[in-house]
Write a protein that holds these residues in place. Sequence first.
Motif, PDB file in Angstrom:
ATOM      1  N   ALA A  86      -8.702  13.002  17.612  1.00 47.04           N
ATOM      2  CA  ALA A  86      -7.258  12.771  17.596  1.00 47.04           C
ATOM      3  C   ALA A  86      -6.871  11.832  16.459  1.00 47.04           C
ATOM      4  O   ALA A  86      -5.824  12.009  15.819  1.00 47.04           O
ATOM      5  N   SER A  87      -7.709  10.840  16.185  1.00 49.53           N
ATOM      6  CA  SER A  87      -7.449   9.917  15.080  1.00 49.53           C
ATOM      7  C   SER A  87      -7.385  10.669  13.759  1.00 49.53           C
ATOM      8  O   SER A  87      -6.462  10.474  12.952  1.00 49.53           O
ATOM      9  N   LEU A  88      -8.354  11.534  13.520  1.00 49.28           N
ATOM     10  CA  LEU A  88      -8.395  12.293  12.275  1.00 49.28           C
ATOM     11  C   LEU A  88      -7.178  13.209  12.133  1.00 49.28           C
ATOM     12  O   LEU A  88      -6.555  13.283  11.070  1.00 49.28           O
ATOM     13  N   VAL A  89      -6.830  13.914  13.214  1.00 51.08           N
ATOM     14  CA  VAL A  89      -5.712  14.853  13.156  1.00 51.08           C
ATOM     15  C   VAL A  89      -4.410  14.118  12.845  1.00 51.08           C
ATOM     16  O   VAL A  89      -3.613  14.566  12.005  1.00 51.08           O
ATOM     17  N   CYS A  90      -4.183  12.983  13.498  1.00 50.89           N
ATOM     18  CA  CYS A  90      -2.946  12.235  13.253  1.00 50.89           C
ATOM     19  C   CYS A  90      -2.883  11.718  11.822  1.00 50.89           C
ATOM     20  O   CYS A  90      -1.815  11.727  11.194  1.00 50.89           O
ATOM     21  N   MET A  91      -4.006  11.287  11.280  1.00 48.32           N
ATOM     22  CA  MET A  91      -4.018  10.829   9.891  1.00 48.32           C
ATOM     23  C   MET A  91      -3.792  11.992   8.931  1.00 48.32           C
ATOM     24  O   MET A  91      -3.065  11.855   7.939  1.00 48.32           O
ATOM     25  N   GLU A 104       0.827  -1.201   0.000  1.00 48.22           N
ATOM     26  CA  GLU A 104       0.000   0.000   0.000  1.00 48.22           C
ATOM     27  C   GLU A 104       0.866   1.257   0.000  1.00 48.22           C
ATOM     28  O   GLU A 104       1.830   1.349   0.753  1.00 48.22           O
ATOM     29  N   PRO A 105       0.545   2.246  -0.848  1.00 45.60           N
ATOM     30  CA  PRO A 105       1.267   3.523  -0.771  1.00 45.60           C
ATOM     31  C   PRO A 105       1.087   4.158   0.600  1.00 45.60           C
ATOM     32  O   PRO A 105       0.049   3.982   1.249  1.00 45.60           O
ATOM     33  N   ARG A 106       2.095   4.902   1.034  1.00 44.77           N
ATOM     34  CA  ARG A 106       2.015   5.553   2.340  1.00 44.77           C
ATOM     35  C   ARG A 106       0.966   6.665   2.336  1.00 44.77           C
ATOM     36  O   ARG A 106       0.655   7.252   1.305  1.00 44.77           O
ATOM     37  N   ASN A 107       0.453   6.946   3.511  1.00 48.70           N
ATOM     38  CA  ASN A 107      -0.480   8.051   3.681  1.00 48.70           C
ATOM     39  C   ASN A 107       0.282   9.371   3.576  1.00 48.70           C
ATOM     40  O   ASN A 107       1.118   9.669   4.423  1.00 48.70           O
ATOM     41  N   PRO A 108       0.022  10.190   2.543  1.00 44.15           N
ATOM     42  CA  PRO A 108       0.771  11.433   2.395  1.00 44.15           C
ATOM     43  C   PRO A 108       0.335  12.525   3.352  1.00 44.15           C
ATOM     44  O   PRO A 108       1.035  13.538   3.511  1.00 44.15           O
ATOM     45  N   GLY A 109      -0.831  12.334   3.994  1.00 39.52           N
ATOM     46  CA  GLY A 109      -1.354  13.388   4.845  1.00 39.52           C
ATOM     47  C   GLY A 109      -2.041  14.473   4.034  1.00 39.52           C
ATOM     48  O   GLY A 109      -2.138  14.399   2.800  1.00 39.52           O
ATOM     49  N   MET A 110      -2.495  15.494   4.725  1.00 36.67           N
ATOM     50  CA  MET A 110      -3.211  16.592   4.082  1.00 36.67           C
ATOM     51  C   MET A 110      -3.179  17.788   5.024  1.00 36.67           C
ATOM     52  O   MET A 110      -2.728  17.687   6.167  1.00 36.67           O
ATOM     53  N   ASP A 111      -3.636  18.927   4.545  1.00 34.82           N
ATOM     54  CA  ASP A 111      -3.731  20.097   5.407  1.00 34.82           C
ATOM     55  C   ASP A 111      -4.731  19.835   6.531  1.00 34.82           C
ATOM     56  O   ASP A 111      -5.713  19.097   6.346  1.00 34.82           O
ATOM     57  N   LEU A 112      -4.486  20.437   7.678  1.00 40.76           N
ATOM     58  CA  LEU A 112      -5.394  20.278   8.808  1.00 40.76           C
ATOM     59  C   LEU A 112      -6.749  20.908   8.474  1.00 40.76           C
ATOM     60  O   LEU A 112      -6.832  22.090   8.161  1.00 40.76           O
ATOM     61  N   ASP A 113      -7.797  20.097   8.541  1.00 41.24           N
ATOM     62  CA  ASP A 113      -9.159  20.554   8.272  1.00 41.24           C
ATOM     63  C   ASP A 113      -9.904  20.612   9.605  1.00 41.24           C
ATOM     64  O   ASP A 113     -10.507  19.631  10.046  1.00 41.24           O
ATOM     65  N   LEU A 114      -9.856  21.762  10.254  1.00 40.78           N
ATOM     66  CA  LEU A 114     -10.456  21.887  11.584  1.00 40.78           C
ATOM     67  C   LEU A 114     -11.973  21.752  11.546  1.00 40.78           C
ATOM     68  O   LEU A 114     -12.575  21.272  12.517  1.00 40.78           O
ATOM     69  N   ASP A 115     -12.600  22.158  10.449  1.00 43.57           N
ATOM     70  CA  ASP A 115     -14.053  21.982  10.352  1.00 43.57           C
ATOM     71  C   ASP A 115     -14.416  20.506  10.418  1.00 43.57           C
ATOM     72  O   ASP A 115     -15.365  20.111  11.112  1.00 43.57           O
ATOM     73  N   TRP A 116     -13.676  19.683   9.686  1.00 42.97           N
ATOM     74  CA  TRP A 116     -13.911  18.239   9.702  1.00 42.97           C
ATOM     75  C   TRP A 116     -13.655  17.691  11.108  1.00 42.97           C
ATOM     76  O   TRP A 116     -14.459  16.903  11.639  1.00 42.97           O
ATOM     77  N   VAL A 117     -12.543  18.100  11.724  1.00 44.44           N
ATOM     78  CA  VAL A 117     -12.207  17.607  13.061  1.00 44.44           C
ATOM     79  C   VAL A 117     -13.312  17.948  14.057  1.00 44.44           C
ATOM     80  O   VAL A 117     -13.763  17.092  14.830  1.00 44.44           O
ATOM     81  N   ILE A 150     -10.764   5.862  10.320  1.00 44.71           N
ATOM     82  CA  ILE A 150      -9.929   5.396   9.212  1.00 44.71           C
ATOM     83  C   ILE A 150     -10.761   5.257   7.941  1.00 44.71           C
ATOM     84  O   ILE A 150     -10.346   5.664   6.846  1.00 44.71           O
ATOM     85  N   ARG A 151     -11.957   4.681   8.077  1.00 47.92           N
ATOM     86  CA  ARG A 151     -12.837   4.494   6.921  1.00 47.92           C
ATOM     87  C   ARG A 151     -13.229   5.835   6.304  1.00 47.92           C
ATOM     88  O   ARG A 151     -13.199   6.016   5.088  1.00 47.92           O
ATOM     89  N   ARG A 157     -12.522  10.028   2.002  1.00 46.56           N
ATOM     90  CA  ARG A 157     -12.296  11.425   1.621  1.00 46.56           C
ATOM     91  C   ARG A 157     -10.959  11.646   0.915  1.00 46.56           C
ATOM     92  O   ARG A 157     -10.870  12.478   0.011  1.00 46.56           O
ATOM     93  N   SER A 158      -9.937  10.929   1.345  1.00 55.96           N
ATOM     94  CA  SER A 158      -8.593  11.201   0.829  1.00 55.96           C
ATOM     95  C   SER A 158      -8.089  10.154  -0.155  1.00 55.96           C
ATOM     96  O   SER A 158      -7.157  10.411  -0.921  1.00 55.96           O
ATOM     97  N   GLY A 159      -8.658   8.950  -0.098  1.00 55.97           N
ATOM     98  CA  GLY A 159      -8.183   7.847  -0.924  1.00 55.97           C
ATOM     99  C   GLY A 159      -7.032   7.080  -0.310  1.00 55.97           C
ATOM    100  O   GLY A 159      -6.619   6.047  -0.834  1.00 55.97           O
TER     101      GLY A 159
END
Length: 320
Positions: free
Chosen positions: A207-212, A8-21, A242-243, A248-250
């Motif tokens: 916390a799970s979302l932010v770390c991902m 599996e390709p590594r998780n590249p991450g994304m900008d922090l989306d505080l609204d989603w969090v 995770i799901r 959202r990110s693929g």
Amino acid sequence: MHLPQTVEPRNPGMDLDLDWVMRAQANTSAIERRAAQLGTRRSVKKEYQAAWLLKAVTCIDLTTLSGDDTAGRVRRLCAKARQPLRPDLLEALDMQGLTTGAVCVYHEMIAPAVAALEGTGIPVAAVSTGFPAGLSPFDLRVKEIEASVAAGAKEIDIVISRRHVLTGNWQALYDEMRAFRAACGAAHVKAILATGELGSLRNVARASLVCMMAGADFIKTSTGKESVNATLPVSLVMIRAIREYHERSGARVGYKPAGGISKAKDALVYLSMIKEELGDRWLSPDLFRFGASSLLGDIERQIEHHITGAYSAAYRHPMG
């Protein structure tokens, strides 16, 4: 760069989306009801149970994190990782070559572990960043990661600063996790949330979302040193995060429950939960691990019962 068992390709991450969090919530009563059903709705027997238990073996991070660890103990643990079941059991099942997912140790034990696992493809994971409390100076935590990677660790299990979660400082948690991910370089990073110390399931979800978002390759429940470690309600919250992140990110992020999982029947419940909530793709060591030590002994005992029809004493299945 991939780990030997990783596709599996590594998780590249994304900008922090505080609204989603901040939209992330957790219906505790519904989560607890769902968790209570997991071990009662179905059971697997005979050869199907044996197959599931063999799958569980491949997903174990065989772990020793004790103050009295020695190079000899680590070498014995690595021998068990290389051959997790007795030769006669492996032969009876035609499963020669079966190994655990990784071996997890403190930094000081990386060198003997790497030497003992040379040529096997089994990665060494090292706990880091002031494990288990995560309260050492930030620059030292970063240097600890770098030192463990330089010593040969292919996976780094970091601990987050719980205070960032408890005070709702999500930007600080994101920045910390990004720095830890960068320090890991090519090594995969598992973010230990220490869920028993986060106060609520909602905090676990956020916390799970932010770390991902910050690029964690895995999220992990616990250090194994807290008073409450891996639980099914916490696991449901984390794997549903995770799901959602994958939708959202693929990117697929791995999951690792750790602490208190010592019985084969518990491993079966966790595997069935992963299959139902995330799907078959997550039932592989590049996306699912158990942080455990005694679990393997009980699995070996159940496998022997499957083959012989008799239960043996636990002392006949030592870790090393």
